[in-house]
Design a protein around this motif. Structure first.
Motif: not given
Ligand code: MG
Ligand code: GTP
Length: 148
Positions: A85, A115, A118
């Motif tokens: 991320r 993408h 998360d």
């Molecule tokens: Mg997301």
């Protein structure tokens, strides 16, 4: 070790960024455990983003993900979910730092090229969703040169 579901979205594929993005994860030292280029059907896109189904942009998001092939990947390594991320950058490229993938290659939130899962729980769900056939088992020889 931890795994994350990383997906180059249709704009990233169409813009020829697959190699650049894979290079960043490889060079960092992460291990590629799953890889395929696929056209996504509506049901899979909706399932992937089901948590966002009430949002006003959901329809456009599903259209976007189904608009061309995506490069679906599983990457593995220490803290890969959070580190991935960080490498990807903020959701809105206007807020993504230079040096991040979105900060270097994108401008708008609806075309943010990649993408990344998360959380570890999301990663488990997404890997099962996108790779029901399973992923590839292998150990890179460089591992002792990447991990103490
Ligand atoms: Mg997301
Ligand atoms: P993903 O890695 O794709 O899941 O992005 P994210 O985790 O950084 O953000 P989030 O899960 O909240 O949103 C999923 C995706 O929906 C984003 O990556 C964008 O492509 C899209 N999206 C989020 N917010 C907006 C918005 O306000 N407008 C539009 N058009 N798209 C949005």
């Amino acid at each position: 070790t931890e795994q994350s579901y990383i997906m180059i979205k249709p704009d990233g594929v169409q813009r020829g960024l697959v190699g650049e993005i894979i290079k960043r994860f490889e060079q960092r030292g992460y291990t590629l455990k799953g890889l395929k280029l696929i056209n996504v059907d509506r049901a899979l896109a909706e399932k992937h983003y089901e948590d966002l189904s009430a949002r006003p942009f959901f329809g456009a998001l599903v259209e976007y993900i189904c608009s061309g092939p995506v490069c679906a990947m599983v990457w593995e390594g220490k803290n890969i979910v959070a580190a991935g991320r960080t490498m990807i950058g903020a959701t809105n490229p206007q807020a993504s730092a230079p040096g991040t993938i979105r900060g270097d290659y994108s401008i708008e939130v609806g075309r943010n090229i990649i993408h990344g899962s998360d959380s570890v729980e999301s990663a488990t769900r997404e890997i099962g969703l996108w790779f029901p056939e399973g992923i590839t088992s292998w150990t890179p020889v460089a591992k002792p040169w990447i991990y103490e």
